[in-house]
Enzyme design. Sequence first.
Site, PDB file in Angstrom:
ATOM      1  N   ARG A   9       0.810  -1.226   0.000  1.00 47.49           N
ATOM      2  CA  ARG A   9       0.000   0.000   0.000  1.00 47.49           C
ATOM      3  C   ARG A   9       0.846   1.281   0.000  1.00 47.49           C
ATOM      4  NH1 ARG A   9      -3.203  -3.374  -0.931  1.00 47.49           N
ATOM      5  NH2 ARG A   9      -5.344  -3.549  -0.236  1.00 47.49           N
TER       6      ARG A   9
ATOM      7  N   GLU B 215      -5.214   4.361   5.373  1.00 43.60           N
ATOM      8  CA  GLU B 215      -4.926   4.091   3.961  1.00 43.60           C
ATOM      9  C   GLU B 215      -5.518   5.227   3.119  1.00 43.60           C
ATOM     10  OE1 GLU B 215      -5.954   0.214   2.017  1.00 43.60           O
ATOM     11  OE2 GLU B 215      -6.938   1.520   0.551  1.00 43.60           O
TER      12      GLU B 215
ATOM     13  N   SER C  85     -11.080  -0.058   2.383  1.00 41.98           N
ATOM     14  CA  SER C  85     -10.417  -0.146   3.697  1.00 41.98           C
ATOM     15  C   SER C  85      -9.989   1.248   4.133  1.00 41.98           C
ATOM     16  CB  SER C  85      -9.155  -1.011   3.615  1.00 41.98           C
ATOM     17  OG  SER C  85      -9.459  -2.311   3.169  1.00 41.98           O
TER      18      SER C  85
HETATM   19  P1  FAD Z   1      -8.136   9.020  -5.737  1.00 41.41           P
HETATM   20  O1  FAD Z   1      -8.942   8.773  -4.499  1.00 41.41           O
HETATM   21  O2  FAD Z   1      -8.627  10.044  -6.672  1.00 41.41           O
HETATM   22  O3  FAD Z   1      -6.650   9.368  -5.277  1.00 41.41           O
HETATM   23  C1  FAD Z   1      -5.955   8.526  -4.381  1.00 41.41           C
HETATM   24  C2  FAD Z   1      -4.510   9.016  -4.235  1.00 41.41           C
HETATM   25  O4  FAD Z   1      -3.835   8.919  -5.490  1.00 41.41           O
HETATM   26  C3  FAD Z   1      -4.408  10.498  -3.846  1.00 41.41           C
HETATM   27  O5  FAD Z   1      -3.305  10.660  -3.020  1.00 41.41           O
HETATM   28  C4  FAD Z   1      -4.198  11.205  -5.176  1.00 41.41           C
HETATM   29  O6  FAD Z   1      -3.493  12.413  -5.047  1.00 41.41           O
HETATM   30  C5  FAD Z   1      -3.385  10.192  -5.941  1.00 41.41           C
HETATM   31  N1  FAD Z   1      -3.583  10.229  -7.394  1.00 41.41           N
HETATM   32  C6  FAD Z   1      -4.713   9.877  -8.061  1.00 41.41           C
HETATM   33  N2  FAD Z   1      -4.507   9.960  -9.400  1.00 41.41           N
HETATM   34  C7  FAD Z   1      -3.239  10.386  -9.575  1.00 41.41           C
HETATM   35  C8  FAD Z   1      -2.433  10.675 -10.720  1.00 41.41           C
HETATM   36  N3  FAD Z   1      -2.878  10.533 -11.969  1.00 41.41           N
HETATM   37  N4  FAD Z   1      -1.171  11.104 -10.511  1.00 41.41           N
HETATM   38  C9  FAD Z   1      -0.675  11.250  -9.253  1.00 41.41           C
HETATM   39  N5  FAD Z   1      -1.404  11.001  -8.145  1.00 41.41           N
HETATM   40  C10 FAD Z   1      -2.645  10.567  -8.303  1.00 41.41           C
HETATM   41  N6  FAD Z   1      -7.610  -0.434  -2.882  1.00 41.41           N
HETATM   42  C11 FAD Z   1      -6.827  -1.520  -2.946  1.00 41.41           C
HETATM   43  O7  FAD Z   1      -5.596  -1.414  -3.007  1.00 41.41           O
HETATM   44  N7  FAD Z   1      -7.354  -2.776  -2.926  1.00 41.41           N
HETATM   45  C12 FAD Z   1      -8.687  -2.989  -2.854  1.00 41.41           C
HETATM   46  O8  FAD Z   1      -9.131  -4.133  -2.833  1.00 41.41           O
HETATM   47  C13 FAD Z   1      -9.540  -1.853  -2.793  1.00 41.41           C
HETATM   48  N8  FAD Z   1     -10.875  -2.010  -2.679  1.00 41.41           N
HETATM   49  C14 FAD Z   1     -11.689  -0.915  -2.614  1.00 41.41           C
HETATM   50  C15 FAD Z   1     -13.076  -1.104  -2.535  1.00 41.41           C
HETATM   51  C16 FAD Z   1     -13.935  -0.029  -2.487  1.00 41.41           C
HETATM   52  C17 FAD Z   1     -15.431  -0.276  -2.416  1.00 41.41           C
HETATM   53  C18 FAD Z   1     -13.421   1.291  -2.540  1.00 41.41           C
HETATM   54  C19 FAD Z   1     -14.341   2.462  -2.531  1.00 41.41           C
HETATM   55  C20 FAD Z   1     -12.042   1.489  -2.609  1.00 41.41           C
HETATM   56  C21 FAD Z   1     -11.161   0.393  -2.638  1.00 41.41           C
HETATM   57  N9  FAD Z   1      -9.766   0.539  -2.701  1.00 41.41           N
HETATM   58  C22 FAD Z   1      -8.951  -0.567  -2.804  1.00 41.41           C
HETATM   59  C23 FAD Z   1      -9.157   1.895  -2.728  1.00 41.41           C
HETATM   60  C24 FAD Z   1      -9.159   2.529  -4.126  1.00 41.41           C
HETATM   61  O9  FAD Z   1      -9.927   1.775  -5.011  1.00 41.41           O
HETATM   62  C25 FAD Z   1      -7.746   2.644  -4.703  1.00 41.41           C
HETATM   63  O10 FAD Z   1      -6.913   3.343  -3.815  1.00 41.41           O
HETATM   64  C26 FAD Z   1      -7.724   3.337  -6.068  1.00 41.41           C
HETATM   65  O11 FAD Z   1      -6.464   3.187  -6.659  1.00 41.41           O
HETATM   66  C27 FAD Z   1      -8.061   4.822  -5.952  1.00 41.41           C
HETATM   67  O12 FAD Z   1      -8.217   5.347  -7.249  1.00 41.41           O
HETATM   68  P2  FAD Z   1      -8.819   6.807  -7.460  1.00 41.41           P
HETATM   69  O13 FAD Z   1      -8.604   7.190  -8.886  1.00 41.41           O
HETATM   70  O14 FAD Z   1     -10.205   6.871  -6.986  1.00 41.41           O
HETATM   71  O15 FAD Z   1      -7.860   7.658  -6.503  1.00 41.41           O
HETATM   72  N1  EPU Z   2     -11.916  -9.890   9.317  1.00 41.14           N
HETATM   73  C1  EPU Z   2     -12.596  -9.700  10.498  1.00 41.14           C
HETATM   74  N2  EPU Z   2     -13.732  -8.939  10.473  1.00 41.14           N
HETATM   75  C2  EPU Z   2     -14.207  -8.369   9.330  1.00 41.14           C
HETATM   76  C3  EPU Z   2     -13.505  -8.583   8.120  1.00 41.14           C
HETATM   77  C4  EPU Z   2     -12.355  -9.343   8.139  1.00 41.14           C
HETATM   78  O1  EPU Z   2     -12.211 -10.209  11.551  1.00 41.14           O
HETATM   79  O2  EPU Z   2     -15.230  -7.674   9.404  1.00 41.14           O
HETATM   80  C5  EPU Z   2     -10.658 -10.682   9.343  1.00 41.14           C
HETATM   81  C6  EPU Z   2     -10.871 -12.157   9.063  1.00 41.14           C
HETATM   82  O3  EPU Z   2      -9.932 -12.877   9.847  1.00 41.14           O
HETATM   83  C7  EPU Z   2     -10.517 -12.281   7.579  1.00 41.14           C
HETATM   84  C8  EPU Z   2      -9.389 -11.268   7.454  1.00 41.14           C
HETATM   85  O4  EPU Z   2      -9.760 -10.215   8.353  1.00 41.14           O
HETATM   86  O5  EPU Z   2     -10.079 -13.565   7.237  1.00 41.14           O
HETATM   87  C9  EPU Z   2      -9.170 -10.737   6.050  1.00 41.14           C
HETATM   88  O6  EPU Z   2     -10.357 -10.125   5.564  1.00 41.14           O
HETATM   89  P1  EPU Z   2     -10.498  -9.722   4.034  1.00 41.14           P
HETATM   90  O7  EPU Z   2     -10.172 -10.871   3.160  1.00 41.14           O
HETATM   91  O8  EPU Z   2     -11.830  -9.075   3.851  1.00 41.14           O
HETATM   92  O9  EPU Z   2      -9.347  -8.664   3.796  1.00 41.14           O
HETATM   93  P2  EPU Z   2      -8.778  -7.394   4.591  1.00 41.14           P
HETATM   94  O10 EPU Z   2      -7.449  -7.733   5.134  1.00 41.14           O
HETATM   95  O11 EPU Z   2      -9.772  -6.835   5.550  1.00 41.14           O
HETATM   96  C10 EPU Z   2      -7.482  -6.526   2.512  1.00 41.14           C
HETATM   97  C11 EPU Z   2      -7.310  -5.244   1.767  1.00 41.14           C
HETATM   98  C12 EPU Z   2      -8.484  -5.039   0.830  1.00 41.14           C
HETATM   99  C13 EPU Z   2      -8.534  -6.191  -0.164  1.00 41.14           C
HETATM  100  C14 EPU Z   2      -8.687  -7.499   0.612  1.00 41.14           C
HETATM  101  C15 EPU Z   2      -8.586  -8.708  -0.283  1.00 41.14           C
HETATM  102  C16 EPU Z   2      -5.983  -3.792   3.187  1.00 41.14           C
HETATM  103  C17 EPU Z   2      -5.974  -2.599   4.081  1.00 41.14           C
HETATM  104  N3  EPU Z   2      -7.182  -4.138   2.697  1.00 41.14           N
HETATM  105  O12 EPU Z   2      -8.625  -6.378   3.361  1.00 41.14           O
HETATM  106  O13 EPU Z   2      -8.262  -3.833   0.107  1.00 41.14           O
HETATM  107  O14 EPU Z   2      -9.596  -6.060  -1.059  1.00 41.14           O
HETATM  108  O15 EPU Z   2      -7.608  -7.602   1.584  1.00 41.14           O
HETATM  109  O16 EPU Z   2      -7.274  -8.893  -0.685  1.00 41.14           O
HETATM  110  O17 EPU Z   2      -4.931  -4.372   2.918  1.00 41.14           O
HETATM  111  C18 EPU Z   2      -8.612  -1.477   0.216  1.00 41.14           C
HETATM  112  O18 EPU Z   2      -7.385  -1.370   0.256  1.00 41.14           O
HETATM  113  O19 EPU Z   2      -9.377  -0.490   0.171  1.00 41.14           O
HETATM  114  C19 EPU Z   2      -9.204  -2.820   0.197  1.00 41.14           C
HETATM  115  C20 EPU Z   2     -10.522  -3.038   0.209  1.00 41.14           C
END
Ligand code: FAD
Ligand code: EPU
Length: 337
Positions: free
Chosen positions: A162, A333, A237
């Site tokens: 991250r 994050e 997250s």
């Molecule tokens: P923004 O929110 O617009 O920006 C995020 C950051 O990036 C800011 O610091 C911004 O300044 C910078 N930035 C954006 N575009 C540029 C650019 N072109 N040049 C330089 N800097 C830039 N993240 C994960 O890693 N794994 C997940 O599984 C995951 N699941 C998600 C699920 C949900 C439902 C949601 C809402 C979010 C999730 N995220 C996850 C977080 C998010 O999807 C990512 O961080 C994504 O990359 C953000 O993209 P954005 O364009 O919306 O960024």
């Molecule tokens: N868990 C709980 N309670 C909950 C949810 C999860 O106890 O409500 C525990 C369980 O033990 C479960 C473990 O957490 O097995 C992992 O949960 P999950 O697979 O949902 O993943 P996470 O660690 O909570 C991370 C990323 C997600 C990504 C998933 C899948 C981070 C901060 N988050 O979540 O990324 O989608 O793994 O790989 O690393 C994001 O970054 O925005 C994001 C959604």
Amino acid sequence: LKSRKNVQLKKYNSLGVEALAAKMLFIQSEKDLLGIEELINPDRLFILGEGTNTLFSKDFEGSIVKVEIRGLEYKNVDENRCLATIGAGENWHQFVTDSLDKGLQGLENLSLIPGSVGAAPIQNIGAYGVEVSELIDFVEGYNLVDGRFEKFNRADCGFRYRSSMFKEQRRDQFIISRVGFSLNRNWSDLEASYKSLSTYLDQNGIKNPSPLQLSKAVVQIRKSKLPDPNKIGNAGSFFKNPVVNLKKFEELKKRFPGIPGFETEPGKVKLFAAWLIEQSGWKGKDLGKVGVHQDQALVLVNKGGAKGIEIYELSQKLKADIRKNFDILLEEEVRIL
Ligand code: FAD
Ligand code: EPU
């Protein structure tokens, strides 16, 4: 170069909070970037993609540079690899889907992550056992400090869990315009070991999944626990998963025998922030306009009409509780402005 003043940001952030930006610049090509440093105050600048990892806790007094650069090209490198070069303003999941439809392998585990392509390298997006840095070939963009374009190879981007140098040292100073991805034209072993993913495949009798099948599985799992930002405001997250040393983990295990964690490198254990939050009694908490999601404790939600500051205050309460209960300092994050 398109620009507007006093822009309402509600539709530009997936938490759906209201805030005003004094100025917003819309970047549609590399040409729009040249000389942009003269139009903005670099001390009051924010680069925006789709706003799915951003919390506006108040109005933004400076300029927001919204990156909308489009375009996608595939070029076969050899019989095994294909280089996809794509504009930072393209939507991430559409790119994933397009590459899979073309029979290319690599991005399937990263299906359905919201946001733009340009933001993907910022925090090195990851899910289901894969981080985007494994697929990135290069990152190209505009350096605001000395007003020139630069191109970095994967090894020079400082990718970690991250994080990247774009999120740290070069925060708000480097506008990513285009990203190159090295994808596979042939595939053999896919990454399917992440617990919830392997369980899903077993339960559905899928033995040797294709990239498309893996993508579909990831989409189903995500839909079952992550709220759709179009229906309920959230930013995924809110905190990173904390990493502690082995000694700390052993101490925690004595107090909380069920605590999950896994070694990421010798002596370092990654814990689940969602677990810590759930154990602290916050999962599913409904506090009126804001709350903690009932299916994923790491996701803070705007249930309608919440102010950014209310989400921020909730996050700080969670953080204080985790510190009190486990002596662990969670790190956000989400980018908070
Ligand atoms: P923004 O929110 O617009 O920006 C995020 C950051 O990036 C800011 O610091 C911004 O300044 C910078 N930035 C954006 N575009 C540029 C650019 N072109 N040049 C330089 N800097 C830039 N993240 C994960 O890693 N794994 C997940 O599984 C995951 N699941 C998600 C699920 C949900 C439902 C949601 C809402 C979010 C999730 N995220 C996850 C977080 C998010 O999807 C990512 O961080 C994504 O990359 C953000 O993209 P954005 O364009 O919306 O960024
Ligand atoms: N868990 C709980 N309670 C909950 C949810 C999860 O106890 O409500 C525990 C369980 O033990 C479960 C473990 O957490 O097995 C992992 O949960 P999950 O697979 O949902 O993943 P996470 O660690 O909570 C991370 C990323 C997600 C990504 C998933 C899948 C981070 C901060 N988050 O979540 O990324 O989608 O793994 O790989 O690393 C994001 O970054 O925005 C994001 C959604």
